[in-house]
Design a protein around this motif. Structure first.
Motif, PDB file in Angstrom:
ATOM      1  N   GLU A   1       0.828  -1.204   0.000  1.00 30.44           N
ATOM      2  CA  GLU A   1       0.000   0.000   0.000  1.00 30.44           C
ATOM      3  C   GLU A   1       0.863   1.255   0.000  1.00 30.44           C
ATOM      4  OE1 GLU A   1      -3.877   1.949   2.269  1.00 30.44           O
ATOM      5  OE2 GLU A   1      -3.124  -0.030   2.848  1.00 30.44           O
ATOM      6  N   VAL A   2       0.454   2.215  -0.835  1.00 32.13           N
ATOM      7  CA  VAL A   2       1.151   3.499  -0.936  1.00 32.13           C
ATOM      8  C   VAL A   2       0.262   4.568  -0.294  1.00 32.13           C
ATOM      9  CG1 VAL A   2       2.172   5.201  -2.491  1.00 32.13           C
ATOM     10  CG2 VAL A   2       2.227   2.768  -3.102  1.00 32.13           C
ATOM     11  N   PRO A   3       0.702   5.200   0.791  1.00 30.74           N
ATOM     12  CA  PRO A   3      -0.142   6.209   1.441  1.00 30.74           C
ATOM     13  C   PRO A   3      -0.227   7.483   0.605  1.00 30.74           C
ATOM     14  CG  PRO A   3       2.004   6.102   2.509  1.00 30.74           C
ATOM     15  CD  PRO A   3       1.985   5.009   1.498  1.00 30.74           C
ATOM     16  N   LEU A   4      -1.448   7.858   0.234  1.00 31.37           N
ATOM     17  CA  LEU A   4      -1.689   9.083  -0.532  1.00 31.37           C
ATOM     18  C   LEU A   4      -2.749   9.913   0.169  1.00 31.37           C
ATOM     19  CD1 LEU A   4      -1.925   7.848  -4.259  1.00 31.37           C
ATOM     20  CD2 LEU A   4       0.102   8.648  -3.045  1.00 31.37           C
ATOM     21  N   SER A   5      -2.634  11.231   0.046  1.00 30.47           N
ATOM     22  CA  SER A   5      -3.724  12.091   0.495  1.00 30.47           C
ATOM     23  C   SER A   5      -4.892  11.955  -0.476  1.00 30.47           C
ATOM     24  CB  SER A   5      -3.262  13.554   0.553  1.00 30.47           C
ATOM     25  OG  SER A   5      -3.090  14.072  -0.764  1.00 30.47           O
ATOM     26  N   ALA A   6      -6.059  12.453  -0.078  1.00 33.93           N
ATOM     27  CA  ALA A   6      -7.238  12.355  -0.944  1.00 33.93           C
ATOM     28  C   ALA A   6      -6.992  13.042  -2.281  1.00 33.93           C
ATOM     29  CB  ALA A   6      -8.455  12.959  -0.240  1.00 33.93           C
ATOM     30  N   LYS A   7      -6.388  14.224  -2.258  1.00 33.30           N
ATOM     31  CA  LYS A   7      -6.169  14.957  -3.498  1.00 33.30           C
ATOM     32  C   LYS A   7      -5.115  14.284  -4.365  1.00 33.30           C
ATOM     33  CE  LYS A   7      -8.200  18.163  -3.921  1.00 33.30           C
ATOM     34  NZ  LYS A   7      -9.573  18.318  -4.434  1.00 33.30           N
ATOM     35  N   GLU A   8      -4.092  13.709  -3.763  1.00 37.92           N
ATOM     36  CA  GLU A   8      -3.111  12.949  -4.533  1.00 37.92           C
ATOM     37  C   GLU A   8      -3.781  11.778  -5.230  1.00 37.92           C
ATOM     38  OE1 GLU A   8       0.822  13.804  -1.720  1.00 37.92           O
ATOM     39  OE2 GLU A   8      -0.345  11.970  -1.470  1.00 37.92           O
ATOM     40  N   PHE A   9      -4.660  11.076  -4.499  1.00 40.09           N
ATOM     41  CA  PHE A   9      -5.356   9.945  -5.106  1.00 40.09           C
ATOM     42  C   PHE A   9      -6.223  10.408  -6.272  1.00 40.09           C
ATOM     43  CE2 PHE A   9      -8.953   7.218  -5.800  1.00 40.09           C
ATOM     44  CZ  PHE A   9      -8.384   5.942  -5.831  1.00 40.09           C
ATOM     45  N   GLU A  10      -6.943  11.500  -6.090  1.00 37.06           N
ATOM     46  CA  GLU A  10      -7.855  11.972  -7.135  1.00 37.06           C
ATOM     47  C   GLU A  10      -7.100  12.342  -8.410  1.00 37.06           C
ATOM     48  OE1 GLU A  10      -9.913  15.079  -5.145  1.00 37.06           O
ATOM     49  OE2 GLU A  10     -10.726  13.689  -3.643  1.00 37.06           O
ATOM     50  N   LEU A  11      -5.943  12.984  -8.256  1.00 37.03           N
ATOM     51  CA  LEU A  11      -5.144  13.325  -9.434  1.00 37.03           C
ATOM     52  C   LEU A  11      -4.633  12.070 -10.119  1.00 37.03           C
ATOM     53  CD1 LEU A  11      -3.657  15.290 -11.266  1.00 37.03           C
ATOM     54  CD2 LEU A  11      -1.837  15.431  -9.533  1.00 37.03           C
ATOM     55  N   LEU A  12      -4.100  11.140  -9.334  1.00 39.23           N
ATOM     56  CA  LEU A  12      -3.587   9.904  -9.911  1.00 39.23           C
ATOM     57  C   LEU A  12      -4.702   9.105 -10.575  1.00 39.23           C
ATOM     58  CD1 LEU A  12      -1.146   7.995 -10.263  1.00 39.23           C
ATOM     59  CD2 LEU A  12      -1.775   6.947  -8.071  1.00 39.23           C
ATOM     60  N   ASP A  15      -4.257  27.867  -9.362  1.00 39.95           N
ATOM     61  CA  ASP A  15      -2.853  28.155  -9.623  1.00 39.95           C
ATOM     62  C   ASP A  15      -2.255  26.904 -10.252  1.00 39.95           C
ATOM     63  OD1 ASP A  15      -0.152  28.614  -9.608  1.00 39.95           O
ATOM     64  OD2 ASP A  15      -0.075  29.368  -7.555  1.00 39.95           O
ATOM     65  N   GLU A  16      -1.783  27.014 -11.492  1.00 40.47           N
ATOM     66  CA  GLU A  16      -1.297  25.845 -12.214  1.00 40.47           C
ATOM     67  C   GLU A  16      -0.091  25.203 -11.529  1.00 40.47           C
ATOM     68  OE1 GLU A  16      -0.688  26.724 -16.344  1.00 40.47           O
ATOM     69  OE2 GLU A  16      -2.778  27.289 -16.669  1.00 40.47           O
ATOM     70  N   ASN A  17       0.626  25.954 -10.705  1.00 38.74           N
ATOM     71  CA  ASN A  17       1.756  25.394  -9.983  1.00 38.74           C
ATOM     72  C   ASN A  17       1.325  24.285  -9.029  1.00 38.74           C
ATOM     73  OD1 ASN A  17       4.639  25.499  -9.319  1.00 38.74           O
ATOM     74  ND2 ASN A  17       3.952  26.229  -7.324  1.00 38.74           N
ATOM     75  N   THR A  18       0.058  24.325  -8.600  1.00 40.62           N
ATOM     76  CA  THR A  18      -0.474  23.267  -7.741  1.00 40.62           C
ATOM     77  C   THR A  18      -0.295  21.901  -8.385  1.00 40.62           C
ATOM     78  OG1 THR A  18      -2.127  24.801  -6.874  1.00 40.62           O
ATOM     79  CG2 THR A  18      -2.550  22.450  -6.565  1.00 40.62           C
ATOM     80  N   VAL A  19      -0.586  21.799  -9.672  1.00 41.79           N
ATOM     81  CA  VAL A  19      -0.486  20.518 -10.376  1.00 41.79           C
ATOM     82  C   VAL A  19       0.956  20.027 -10.373  1.00 41.79           C
ATOM     83  CG1 VAL A  19      -0.824  19.330 -12.576  1.00 41.79           C
ATOM     84  CG2 VAL A  19      -2.490  21.028 -11.806  1.00 41.79           C
ATOM     85  N   SER A  20       1.893  20.912 -10.663  1.00 42.75           N
ATOM     86  CA  SER A  20       3.319  20.513 -10.680  1.00 42.75           C
ATOM     87  C   SER A  20       3.755  19.966  -9.334  1.00 42.75           C
ATOM     88  CB  SER A  20       4.193  21.709 -11.067  1.00 42.75           C
ATOM     89  OG  SER A  20       3.844  22.214 -12.332  1.00 42.75           O
ATOM     90  N   VAL A  21       3.320  20.621  -8.258  1.00 43.74           N
ATOM     91  CA  VAL A  21       3.687  20.181  -6.914  1.00 43.74           C
ATOM     92  C   VAL A  21       3.132  18.785  -6.644  1.00 43.74           C
ATOM     93  CG1 VAL A  21       3.344  20.610  -4.451  1.00 43.74           C
ATOM     94  CG2 VAL A  21       3.922  22.502  -5.982  1.00 43.74           C
ATOM     95  N   TYR A  22       1.881  18.537  -7.009  1.00 37.63           N
ATOM     96  CA  TYR A  22       1.275  17.233  -6.736  1.00 37.63           C
ATOM     97  C   TYR A  22       1.869  16.137  -7.615  1.00 37.63           C
ATOM     98  CZ  TYR A  22      -2.169  18.539  -3.271  1.00 37.63           C
ATOM     99  OH  TYR A  22      -2.765  18.920  -2.096  1.00 37.63           O
ATOM    100  N   ILE A  23       2.212  16.449  -8.857  1.00 46.57           N
ATOM    101  CA  ILE A  23       2.883  15.466  -9.708  1.00 46.57           C
ATOM    102  C   ILE A  23       4.223  15.081  -9.085  1.00 46.57           C
ATOM    103  CG2 ILE A  23       4.065  15.137 -11.920  1.00 46.57           C
ATOM    104  CD1 ILE A  23       1.113  14.832 -12.253  1.00 46.57           C
ATOM    105  N   HIS A  24       4.946  16.079  -8.575  1.00 42.78           N
ATOM    106  CA  HIS A  24       6.242  15.806  -7.922  1.00 42.78           C
ATOM    107  C   HIS A  24       6.045  14.901  -6.708  1.00 42.78           C
ATOM    108  CE1 HIS A  24      10.360  16.521  -6.601  1.00 42.78           C
ATOM    109  NE2 HIS A  24       9.895  16.797  -5.396  1.00 42.78           N
ATOM    110  N   ARG A  25       5.021  15.167  -5.913  1.00 45.00           N
ATOM    111  CA  ARG A  25       4.774  14.344  -4.728  1.00 45.00           C
ATOM    112  C   ARG A  25       4.409  12.915  -5.114  1.00 45.00           C
ATOM    113  NH1 ARG A  25       0.652  18.101  -1.464  1.00 45.00           N
ATOM    114  NH2 ARG A  25       0.224  16.134  -0.403  1.00 45.00           N
ATOM    115  N   LEU A  26       3.611  12.749  -6.162  1.00 46.52           N
ATOM    116  CA  LEU A  26       3.247  11.404  -6.614  1.00 46.52           C
ATOM    117  C   LEU A  26       4.477  10.654  -7.127  1.00 46.52           C
ATOM    118  CD1 LEU A  26      -0.157  12.077  -8.419  1.00 46.52           C
ATOM    119  CD2 LEU A  26       0.197  10.714  -6.358  1.00 46.52           C
ATOM    120  N   ARG A  27       5.328  11.344  -7.856  1.00 45.99           N
ATOM    121  CA  ARG A  27       6.543  10.692  -8.346  1.00 45.99           C
ATOM    122  C   ARG A  27       7.425  10.233  -7.191  1.00 45.99           C
ATOM    123  NH1 ARG A  27       7.599  14.780 -13.417  1.00 45.99           N
ATOM    124  NH2 ARG A  27       6.610  13.473 -15.010  1.00 45.99           N
TER     125      ARG A  27
END
Length: 235
Positions: free
Chosen positions: A158-169, A197-209
């Motif tokens: 299992e990979v722990p993700l926040s709700a928003k991380e899961f939704e993006l993935l 703010d489009e930077n939000t997406v970049s931050v979450y992609i980085h966290r998922l990676r």
């Protein structure tokens, strides 16, 4: 039959701003609680279990980005940073520590309300149905997503993700090989096209990676299409 008002926790050490926020949100039929420092904010988070958090970064006892990290470690509640700090580095830090949104002071009360409501609409739309239903799975290589449980596993772990991380993935995985711009992902996952703010997406992609990729320089799942956006595919 009456419904219980959603509770918004305001962590803000400036009394005038805290009062304005509390009064305005109360007029919009939200219940509010105010904390003047980080420790009080953590205590109210644990006791009240609020539906939303508005967090100032400049607090007397703890830096707001550190408090954001602590809040996120305990809860997936939607969290909006409201701060006088307008530098991109502050935004990146706040979003990187788990905030869902970032606004700078001075701010518009109507814009803040629009963002709060957009987050609630998004969470409601993605909430599991009240009646039992078959779980929705997406499988790609070693990666498995269970939408109903908001659960991700990698090779059975299992990979722990926040709700928003899961939704993006999940959005990317449900449209594998399709390229999305940052603006499209903001609209689809965060649910507000006008204020994002489009930077939000970049931050979450980085966290998922960081959580999913063994080699960030040669990602197996989350791919950048330069000049366009991001896609999920398995290589």
């Amino acid at each position: 039959m009456t419904t219980t008002a959603r509770t918004i926790l305001i962590i803000e050490d400036e009394p005038d701003i805290a009062r304005i926020l509390s009064d305005y949100l109360s007029s919009q039929r939200f219940a509010t609680a105010v904390a003047a420092n980080g420790q009080e904010g953590l205590a109210l988070l644990r006791s009240l279990r609020p539906d939303f958090v508005i967090l100032d970064l400049t607090l007397p006892d703890i830096d707001g980005t550190e408090l954001c990290r602590q809040l996120r470690a305990e809860s997936d509640v939607p969290l909006l940073i409201l701060s006088a700090r307008s530098a991109d580095t502050d935004k990146v830090l706040g979003l990187g520590f788990g905030a869902d949104d970032y606004m700078t002071k001075p701010f518009s009360l109507t814009e803040l309300l629009a963002r709060v409501q957009a987050h609630f609409r998004r969470y409601e739309r993605l909430a599991p149905p009240p009646q039992p239903a078959d779980a929705e799975y997406v499988e790609l290589g070693d990666l498995t997503l269970d939408k109903r449980a908001y659960r991700v596993t990698m090779a059975g772990r299992e990979v722990p993700l926040s709700a928003k991380e899961f939704e993006l993935l999940y959005h990317l995985a449900s449209h594998r090989n399709q390229v999305f711009s940052k603006r499209q992902l903001l609209d689809a996952v965060w649910g507000y096209d006008a204020y994002g703010d489009e930077n939000t997406v970049s931050v979450y992609i980085h966290r998922l990676r960081d959580k999913l990729e063994r080699n960030s320089s040669q990602p197996a799942y989350l791919h950048t299409v330069w000049g366009v956006g991001y896609k999920l595919s398995y290589v």
